[in-house]
Write an enzyme that holds these catalytic residues in place. Sequence first.
Site, PDB file in Angstrom:
ATOM      1  N   HIS A 156      18.917  28.746   9.362  1.00 50.04           N
ATOM      2  CA  HIS A 156      18.617  28.300   8.305  1.00 50.04           C
ATOM      3  C   HIS A 156      18.235  29.237   7.041  1.00 50.04           C
ATOM      4  O   HIS A 156      18.417  29.889   5.851  1.00 50.04           O
ATOM      5  CB  HIS A 156      17.317  27.757   8.590  1.00 50.04           C
ATOM      6  CG  HIS A 156      16.714  26.608   8.901  1.00 50.04           C
ATOM      7  ND1 HIS A 156      17.080  26.006   9.881  1.00 50.04           N
ATOM      8  CD2 HIS A 156      16.436  25.548   8.120  1.00 50.04           C
ATOM      9  CE1 HIS A 156      16.862  24.385   9.926  1.00 50.04           C
ATOM     10  NE2 HIS A 156      16.329  24.107   9.234  1.00 50.04           N
ATOM     11  N   ASN A 214      14.605  15.622  10.804  1.00 46.90           N
ATOM     12  CA  ASN A 214      16.131  16.050  10.808  1.00 46.90           C
ATOM     13  C   ASN A 214      16.212  15.260  11.726  1.00 46.90           C
ATOM     14  O   ASN A 214      17.170  16.260  13.013  1.00 46.90           O
ATOM     15  CB  ASN A 214      16.318  17.292  10.275  1.00 46.90           C
ATOM     16  CG  ASN A 214      17.204  16.879   9.558  1.00 46.90           C
ATOM     17  OD1 ASN A 214      18.690  15.715  10.254  1.00 46.90           O
ATOM     18  ND2 ASN A 214      18.174  18.091   8.865  1.00 46.90           N
ATOM     19  N   SER A 222      19.079  27.471  15.023  1.00 45.59           N
ATOM     20  CA  SER A 222      18.332  27.339  14.201  1.00 45.59           C
ATOM     21  C   SER A 222      18.076  27.926  13.054  1.00 45.59           C
ATOM     22  O   SER A 222      18.165  27.884  11.935  1.00 45.59           O
ATOM     23  CB  SER A 222      17.357  26.035  14.477  1.00 45.59           C
ATOM     24  OG  SER A 222      17.852  24.833  13.320  1.00 45.59           O
ATOM     25  N   HIS A 264       0.830  -0.559  -0.184  1.00 49.53           N
ATOM     26  CA  HIS A 264       0.151  -0.127   0.043  1.00 49.53           C
ATOM     27  C   HIS A 264       1.125   1.524   0.211  1.00 49.53           C
ATOM     28  O   HIS A 264       0.766   1.701  -1.101  1.00 49.53           O
ATOM     29  CB  HIS A 264      -0.945  -0.156   1.784  1.00 49.53           C
ATOM     30  CG  HIS A 264      -1.661  -1.216   1.205  1.00 49.53           C
ATOM     31  ND1 HIS A 264      -2.543  -1.332   0.881  1.00 49.53           N
ATOM     32  CD2 HIS A 264      -1.701  -2.835   1.738  1.00 49.53           C
ATOM     33  CE1 HIS A 264      -3.512  -2.739   0.490  1.00 49.53           C
ATOM     34  NE2 HIS A 264      -2.152  -2.828   1.898  1.00 49.53           N
ATOM     35  N   TYR A 306      21.144  22.598  23.586  1.00 41.64           N
ATOM     36  CA  TYR A 306      20.346  22.802  24.831  1.00 41.64           C
ATOM     37  C   TYR A 306      20.916  21.642  25.725  1.00 41.64           C
ATOM     38  O   TYR A 306      21.130  22.097  27.066  1.00 41.64           O
ATOM     39  CB  TYR A 306      19.301  20.958  24.187  1.00 41.64           C
ATOM     40  CG  TYR A 306      17.851  21.571  25.006  1.00 41.64           C
ATOM     41  CD1 TYR A 306      17.409  21.990  25.168  1.00 41.64           C
ATOM     42  CD2 TYR A 306      17.582  20.093  25.880  1.00 41.64           C
ATOM     43  CE1 TYR A 306      15.708  22.270  26.228  1.00 41.64           C
ATOM     44  CE2 TYR A 306      16.590  19.796  26.662  1.00 41.64           C
ATOM     45  CZ  TYR A 306      16.135  21.155  26.882  1.00 41.64           C
ATOM     46  OH  TYR A 306      15.133  20.920  28.745  1.00 41.64           O
ATOM     47  N   HIS A 352      18.782  17.735  14.332  1.00 37.49           N
ATOM     48  CA  HIS A 352      18.280  18.311  16.005  1.00 37.49           C
ATOM     49  C   HIS A 352      19.367  17.018  16.320  1.00 37.49           C
ATOM     50  O   HIS A 352      19.648  17.739  17.962  1.00 37.49           O
ATOM     51  CB  HIS A 352      16.837  17.454  15.488  1.00 37.49           C
ATOM     52  CG  HIS A 352      16.296  16.945  17.318  1.00 37.49           C
ATOM     53  ND1 HIS A 352      16.894  15.515  17.889  1.00 37.49           N
ATOM     54  CD2 HIS A 352      15.842  18.071  17.950  1.00 37.49           C
ATOM     55  CE1 HIS A 352      16.036  15.706  18.972  1.00 37.49           C
ATOM     56  NE2 HIS A 352      15.705  16.675  19.012  1.00 37.49           N
ATOM     57  N   ARG A 361      11.058  17.522  16.723  1.00 32.83           N
ATOM     58  CA  ARG A 361      12.145  16.043  17.073  1.00 32.83           C
ATOM     59  C   ARG A 361      12.615  15.222  15.472  1.00 32.83           C
ATOM     60  O   ARG A 361      13.742  14.433  15.495  1.00 32.83           O
ATOM     61  CB  ARG A 361      11.748  15.629  17.732  1.00 32.83           C
ATOM     62  CG  ARG A 361      12.281  16.623  18.941  1.00 32.83           C
ATOM     63  CD  ARG A 361      11.737  15.509  20.261  1.00 32.83           C
ATOM     64  NE  ARG A 361      10.329  15.395  20.788  1.00 32.83           N
ATOM     65  CZ  ARG A 361       9.589  15.302  21.622  1.00 32.83           C
ATOM     66  NH1 ARG A 361       9.177  16.805  22.068  1.00 32.83           N
ATOM     67  NH2 ARG A 361       8.547  14.907  21.138  1.00 32.83           N
ATOM     68  N   ASN A 410       6.740  17.899  18.482  1.00 31.97           N
ATOM     69  CA  ASN A 410       7.867  16.381  17.847  1.00 31.97           C
ATOM     70  C   ASN A 410       7.766  16.740  16.678  1.00 31.97           C
ATOM     71  O   ASN A 410       8.980  15.564  16.059  1.00 31.97           O
ATOM     72  CB  ASN A 410       5.590  15.300  17.761  1.00 31.97           C
ATOM     73  CG  ASN A 410       6.655  14.026  17.479  1.00 31.97           C
ATOM     74  OD1 ASN A 410       7.313  13.531  18.446  1.00 31.97           O
ATOM     75  ND2 ASN A 410       5.834  13.986  16.990  1.00 31.97           N
TER      76      ASN A 410
END
Length: 528
Positions: free
Chosen positions: A441, A402, A437, A118, A414, A406, A399, A396
Amino acid sequence: MTTAEPPNGLRLRNIKAPQSEEISSHAGDHNNIQEDDLRQWQKHAQKVKVKVLEQVQDQLSDILDKALTESVQPFTQVQPTVNGKMTKKPSSRSQRMDDGKIFMPRPSLLDELFEISHIRTIYHMFIAVLLIFCLSTLAVDYIDQGRLVLEFDLLFFAFGKLGTVTWAWVVMFAYTLLVPYYTLVFWGSLYHSMPSKLGLSLGTGLVLSAVQMYVLGQFPIHVVVHYQLPPASRFIVILEQIRFLMKSYSFIRETAPVVVKNTPKEGESPRFPTLSSYLYFLFCPTLIYRESYPRNSHIRWKYVGVTLGMILGSLFYGYFILVRLCVPLFRSEIRQPFSKRTMVLAVFNSILPGIMLLLLCFFAFLHCWLNLFGELLCFADRMFYKDWWNSTSFANYYRTWNVVVHDWLYYYGYRDFLRLSNRKFRTAAMLSVFIVSAVVHEYALSMGLGFFYPVMFCLFAILGVVFNFTMNDKRQSPVFNIIMWACLFLGQGVQVCLYCQEWYAQIHCPRTGNSFLELVTPRSWSCR
């Protein structure tokens, strides 16, 4: 055959009656009682099954976590002591913060999903859309020019001046391979014998940072601007610049603490990672350095060929999306007077090419490109992304979209922020990671496109932060997955629309000076 006693302790009773009607009536009651008891037993067994499965799953999870933690060790483990006494064992939460990323053999998620017919059909549908794009281009060219033409002039323009890109990449690669490695060896050889360890570390760090800023900072920007590279060539140089910076930082960050902790014995030299392990790290698809990684036993050359074909197919796919959906729309729009209606229609007309480009970038880079290098290098850990498409929260999604980037931001941004702040200010740590980040970017897009228009920064650093805290992991309803996809659709439409408008505005209304205000002011605001 024996049966277990029902949970409610009921006993079946035999009732005898001379009349046949009473016998049949009581027989029916007897059957009803049996059916009720059977349903109660089924419910009871189902509850027991769920409890047993939960207990087994928890035990297996604990065993697996323990085995993985024990199997991945640093170069040597030193039990911390204070005045000759063993220190207090850290808490489990603190221990998790100190643990690094664990690599293990695992395939990419799409490779597993493509085994399902599928899901494979959806992949075939995208290939059919690519064929339709090719046929429509041929049909339009035949109607306009009277012959079949399938030119790729935009593609050749975007990847122009590859010779300049090649020698610039060689310079950055040679520097990243040799200078950080031998700087670490030089510093580590003197560290344990120098009386002023702090002075040596600060001096070496400052010199290395200055050289990094010049070679991996100023040099790529000079190449991009001075040689007027086209967009795709610009992105190659800038993205490789960012990758080399992140790789070299990870190498220093992971190996320097090991050198500090492991004091060599008298007459012995400190132990350093081998140059070959660092060279392997520069090419393998991860940004977290380890001296060794889980490896596959052989290269699947058929898989390499298929993956390479998918990369080339994705490249042409992106070309047709731009040529058929973006160029005709914005080439004519720049000649129209600005109005709210025109802007709104342009945004919504950009949603389809925007979301297709998003999915294409994910598939071409995070799946195909990284798996290609993973296969060629026998790199066994292929978890470059997770099921971000099922996310019900932006937290989520960030996280799982990528995992490679991350992990770098989590462990070196962090987590290090929390360690320096004694595990306080978690919100500040998260915000700092978002800002870094977003800046990176926007830097990549600005240098790649050749103009400054902070659409990505605003969407990432402002709306992205708001969505991260409002649509958090507490949101589990499927409705929030719909909201997330709707936001992605709209965000991609806004980005494609505004960046394409600015691209054509830069062509039709070029800058007349090089003042700072003119460089940072979008031309699409005044070019009509």
